[in-house]
Design a protein around this motif. Structure first.
Motif, mmCIF file in Angstrom:
data_model
loop_
_atom_site.group_PDB
_atom_site.id
_atom_site.type_symbol
_atom_site.label_atom_id
_atom_site.label_comp_id
_atom_site.label_asym_id
_atom_site.label_seq_id
_atom_site.Cartn_x
_atom_site.Cartn_y
_atom_site.Cartn_z
ATOM 1 N N PRO A 298 1.701 14.256 -81.121
ATOM 2 C CA PRO A 298 2.794 13.823 -80.234
ATOM 3 C C PRO A 298 4.108 14.526 -80.563
ATOM 4 O O PRO A 298 4.448 14.705 -81.738
ATOM 5 N N VAL A 299 4.826 14.919 -79.537
ATOM 6 C CA VAL A 299 6.199 15.379 -79.722
ATOM 7 C C VAL A 299 7.055 14.130 -79.952
ATOM 8 O O VAL A 299 7.013 13.203 -79.134
ATOM 9 N N PRO A 300 7.790 14.048 -81.052
ATOM 10 C CA PRO A 300 8.602 12.844 -81.279
ATOM 11 C C PRO A 300 9.587 12.619 -80.136
ATOM 12 O O PRO A 300 10.157 13.574 -79.597
ATOM 13 N N ASP A 301 9.786 11.369 -79.765
ATOM 14 C CA ASP A 301 10.794 11.082 -78.754
ATOM 15 C C ASP A 301 12.173 11.056 -79.403
ATOM 16 O O ASP A 301 12.305 11.243 -80.620
ATOM 17 N N TYR A 302 13.200 10.845 -78.583
ATOM 18 C CA TYR A 302 14.563 10.885 -79.122
ATOM 19 C C TYR A 302 14.757 9.887 -80.248
ATOM 20 O O TYR A 302 15.381 10.202 -81.270
ATOM 21 N N ASP A 303 14.237 8.662 -80.075
ATOM 22 C CA ASP A 303 14.444 7.635 -81.092
ATOM 23 C C ASP A 303 13.923 8.076 -82.452
ATOM 24 O O ASP A 303 14.576 7.868 -83.480
ATOM 25 N N ALA A 304 12.715 8.657 -82.458
ATOM 26 C CA ALA A 304 12.124 9.094 -83.729
ATOM 27 C C ALA A 304 12.859 10.309 -84.289
ATOM 28 O O ALA A 304 13.066 10.413 -85.507
ATOM 29 N N ILE A 305 13.248 11.244 -83.417
ATOM 30 C CA ILE A 305 13.995 12.413 -83.886
ATOM 31 C C ILE A 305 15.298 11.977 -84.530
ATOM 32 O O ILE A 305 15.662 12.451 -85.621
ATOM 33 N N TRP A 306 16.009 11.045 -83.885
ATOM 34 C CA TRP A 306 17.260 10.575 -84.470
ATOM 35 C C TRP A 306 17.012 9.828 -85.775
ATOM 36 O O TRP A 306 17.685 10.056 -86.784
ATOM 37 N N ALA A 307 16.032 8.915 -85.769
ATOM 38 C CA ALA A 307 15.800 8.057 -86.933
ATOM 39 C C ALA A 307 15.430 8.849 -88.178
ATOM 40 O O ALA A 307 15.873 8.523 -89.285
ATOM 41 N N PHE A 308 14.607 9.877 -88.002
ATOM 42 C CA PHE A 308 14.147 10.664 -89.147
ATOM 43 C C PHE A 308 14.902 11.984 -89.302
ATOM 44 O O PHE A 308 14.609 12.759 -90.211
ATOM 45 N N GLY A 309 15.854 12.216 -88.380
ATOM 46 C CA GLY A 309 16.653 13.434 -88.442
ATOM 47 C C GLY A 309 18.094 13.133 -88.814
ATOM 48 O O GLY A 309 18.409 12.919 -89.988
ATOM 49 N N PRO A 310 19.005 13.096 -87.835
ATOM 50 C CA PRO A 310 20.422 12.861 -88.133
ATOM 51 C C PRO A 310 20.680 11.623 -88.975
ATOM 52 O O PRO A 310 21.554 11.635 -89.855
ATOM 53 N N ASN A 311 19.949 10.557 -88.735
ATOM 54 C CA ASN A 311 20.191 9.330 -89.480
ATOM 55 C C ASN A 311 19.950 9.496 -90.979
ATOM 56 O O ASN A 311 20.516 8.759 -91.784
ATOM 57 N N LEU A 312 19.117 10.472 -91.339
ATOM 58 C CA LEU A 312 18.842 10.740 -92.751
ATOM 59 C C LEU A 312 19.549 12.008 -93.228
ATOM 60 O O LEU A 312 19.395 12.403 -94.388
ATOM 61 N N GLY A 313 20.308 12.661 -92.334
ATOM 62 C CA GLY A 313 20.913 13.941 -92.683
ATOM 63 C C GLY A 313 19.883 15.046 -92.760
ATOM 64 O O GLY A 313 20.057 16.033 -93.492
ATOM 65 N N ASN A 314 18.808 14.935 -91.976
ATOM 66 C CA ASN A 314 17.666 15.851 -92.033
ATOM 67 C C ASN A 314 17.579 16.679 -90.755
ATOM 68 O O ASN A 314 17.493 16.123 -89.660
ATOM 69 N N SER A 315 17.593 17.988 -90.876
ATOM 70 C CA SER A 315 17.497 18.866 -89.709
ATOM 71 C C SER A 315 16.207 19.677 -89.693
ATOM 72 O O SER A 315 16.089 20.662 -88.956
ATOM 73 N N ASP A 316 15.217 19.255 -90.476
ATOM 74 C CA ASP A 316 13.936 19.967 -90.528
ATOM 75 C C ASP A 316 12.968 19.329 -89.529
ATOM 76 O O ASP A 316 12.475 18.225 -89.758
ATOM 77 N N LEU A 317 12.717 20.022 -88.434
ATOM 78 C CA LEU A 317 11.892 19.467 -87.370
ATOM 79 C C LEU A 317 10.464 19.214 -87.832
ATOM 80 O O LEU A 317 9.844 18.206 -87.450
ATOM 81 N N LYS A 318 9.933 20.091 -88.668
ATOM 82 C CA LYS A 318 8.566 19.902 -89.154
ATOM 83 C C LYS A 318 8.434 18.573 -89.890
ATOM 84 O O LYS A 318 7.465 17.835 -89.689
ATOM 85 N N THR A 319 9.411 18.255 -90.731
ATOM 86 C CA THR A 319 9.375 16.987 -91.458
ATOM 87 C C THR A 319 9.473 15.810 -90.499
ATOM 88 O O THR A 319 8.778 14.796 -90.661
#
Length: 574
Positions: A298-319
């Motif tokens: 699955p391609v992560p939706d916005y909620d998951a991208i935000w939660a595991f990305g900006p919210n954690l200071g993480n910009s690694d899409l693979k992670t």
């Protein structure tokens, strides 16, 4: 009845019994279906003070009068219960194709109560409803469970997070997240592993010609709507990443920052340019915001991208993709999981490189982490409630209320805690749909927030995808409903049904006393660079006035009579 099947199925797991009743015509007319009819059933079948994990707390699946039809965005259904994180009534609008299949099986509502002695799953095929052993499925996560059961029909199931009743545990249907609010934990508390459903009867509509014309108009409006036909259709929900970052609404690092430097590396545009993807739309969806990579991931939706990305200071899409897969497999809400990790990082002054994110999330899913009970419980245990980014115990998703006055008021007054879909004020405040509002002003927001909350209740009850917000008003919705059902609602009566649903939810949350005076946001959002407290309090007072509630935010007896709402103890609301 057209639109409604007239059939409510009640499964008593404690007594291994299945009964059926006729859907009440008056309920259908007053509460529509989906979220509304589930709320009406909850009001009769569970005492307000029932604990979420008590066997007496029902878990209710409901379709709506448009579910399974040709109406655009109509492949959805509602899951409703009392929520483990919020303790209040909580519905979720779930997509995929499970809802359509439920309608094809001839079911308006499926009510599950009691607790089975051993793990079970429900198998439903048209009129046949079976309670079957699930010992061979217990201990498996959602991907394996779905693979084993889907030859029998459409599957909604829990993973190990639901089995151990984690507050952020979700139901997963059609290999997508079914709900926030802990519905998976409630299923686990009942020893219910899954519901498998197969139907063979397509619903009929009352006026075929009028319905086809209404469908054609609704589709034209969606095509003419750039956020839907260009943004979501082209890039999926990750299209919000760059847009919200540009507008200063994309929160980062547990809401300590209002922008994120790596946003472009995790955006919908970046994914489209660098990956091959396939659309996997929900039933009757001309937009197709859900999608997978070519390997089926699955391609992560916005909620998951935000939660595991900006919210954690993480910009690694693979992670982010890997974390989303873990979360989906265990059957957990990504927003709650991401918020729990973000709060842990802030409390311990960690950056994204200081912890093993995958191991941390797996530990949460296995119930082996101090974060497994969610961010609110974790921070309360640490005496650090000042950094708790939740409302009513539900973590705030990736739309910063400090930069959006409408979202601030909507979060604070939501019956479900911090749920952006209870009134998606991003639509008017950012995208100008259906009108453009001044984003950082509370002027006029009190009336508009209650309007959008009522409209959302209608959409969730018909049941349509929440993105109907972008293109359809009550005028288009009532046209679809009347043609499908043969009813003669006016647009005003339809909105009043939404108001009735919202008020009944409010009552059910207030009668247990647990949510008095909780219409507030975390302190972090107030101050010199954020929300003015006096303006917020004035807007909240205005909101209560428009709602016809008292100064504590409780519906008055006069309002209940106006909306024809019966409660068990009306003297509490005199």
């Amino acid at each position: 009845m057209f639109g409604w099947t007239g059939r409510t199925v009640i499964v008593d797991l404690e007594n291994n019994a299945v009964t059926e009743s006729r859907t009440k015509k008056k309920d259908a007319e007053k509460f529509l279906g989906g979220r509304g009819i589930s709320c009406a059933l909850m009001s009769r079948m569970a005492e307000p003070e029932v604990e979420p994990l008590d066997p007496e707390n029902p878990l209710i699946f409901s379709t709506g009068p448009l579910t399974g039809s040709a109406a655009p965005l109509s492949g959805h259904f509602s899951i409703c219960t009392r929520s483990p994180p919020t303790k209040g009534i909580f519905d979720s609008n779930a997509g995929g194709s499970f809802g359509s299949e439920m309608k094809f099986a001839g079911i308006d509502s499926l009510v599950i109560k009691g607790k089975a002695e051993n793990p079970v799953y429900l198998h439903i095929e048209d009129e046949e409803v079976e309670i079957l052993p699930a010992d061979h499925l217990w201990g498996k996560n959602t991907a394996e469970t779905t693979s084993l059961l889907e030859p029998k029909g459409k599957v909604a199931c829990i993973g190990r997070a639901g089995e151990i009743m984690l507050p952020m545990a979700s139901m997963v249907n059609d290999r997508i997240y079914g709900a926030r609010g802990g519905h998976g934990a409630v299923a686990g508390s009942k020893n219910l592993k899954a519901v498998v459903i197969k139907g063979s009867n397509k619903p009929e509509v009352a006026d075929r010609d009028a319905f086809e014309k209404s469908v054609e108009k609704a589709n034209r409006l969606l095509v003419a709507n750039p956020p839907a036909s260009k943004g979501l259709a082209e890039y999926g929900t990750p299209v919000f990443v760059n847009l919200l970052n540009y507008m200063g609404i994309l929160p980062a690092e547990n809401f300590r920052k209002k922008d994120f430097q790596g946003a472009e590396k995790i955006s919908g545009e970046f994914i489209a340019e660098n990956y091959e993807i396939n659309k996997t739309p929900c039933d009757a969806c001309p937009i197709g915001c859900r999608r997978t990579f070519t390997d089926g991931t699955p391609v992560p939706d916005y909620d998951a991208i935000w939660a595991f990305g900006p919210n954690l200071g993480n910009s690694d899409l693979k992670t982010i993709i890997e974390l989303n897969n873990i979360c989906l497999d265990y059957g957990m809400d990504p927003v709650s999981c991401g918020a729990s990790i973000a709060s842990y990082m802030e409390l311990n002054s960690f950056t994204v490189g200081d912890i093993d994110l995958k191991a941390t999330l797996t530990g949460i899913g296995e119930g082996k982490s101090e974060l497994s009970r969610g961010s609110h419980a974790y921070l309360c245990s640490q005496g650090a409630t000042d950094i708790d980014m939740s409302v009513m115990g539900l973590e705030i998703p990736g739309y910063d209320p400090g930069a959006s006055a409408g979202m601030a008021l909507a979060y604070a007054t939501s019956n479900k805690g911090a749920c952006h879909l209870n009134a998606f004020m991003i639509a008017p405040e950012v995208m100008g749909k259906p009108m453009l509002l001044k984003r950082q002003s509370f002027d006029g927001k009190a009336a508009l927030v209650q309007y959008f909350q009522n409209l959302a209740a209608v959409i969730d009850s018909l049941v349509l995808c929440p993105f109907a917000f972008f293109a359809m008003s009550e005028v288009e919705l009532v046209s679809l409903l009347n043609a499908a059902t043969g009813m003669d609602y006016s647009a005003e009566e339809l909105l009043q049904a939404g108001e009735r649903i919202y008020n009944l939810e409010r009552i059910l949350n207030r009668t247990d006393g647990a949510h008095e005076k909780e219409d507030i946001l975390p302190g972090r959002f107030f101050g010199e660079d954020g929300i003015d407290r006096e303006q917020f309090r004035n807007a909240l007072s205005d909101y209560y006035h428009f709602r016809g509630w008292d100064t504590n935010g409780v519906p008055t007896g006069e309002k209940l009579k106006e909306l024809d709402i019966a409660v068990k103890n009306e003297t509490e609301f005199a």
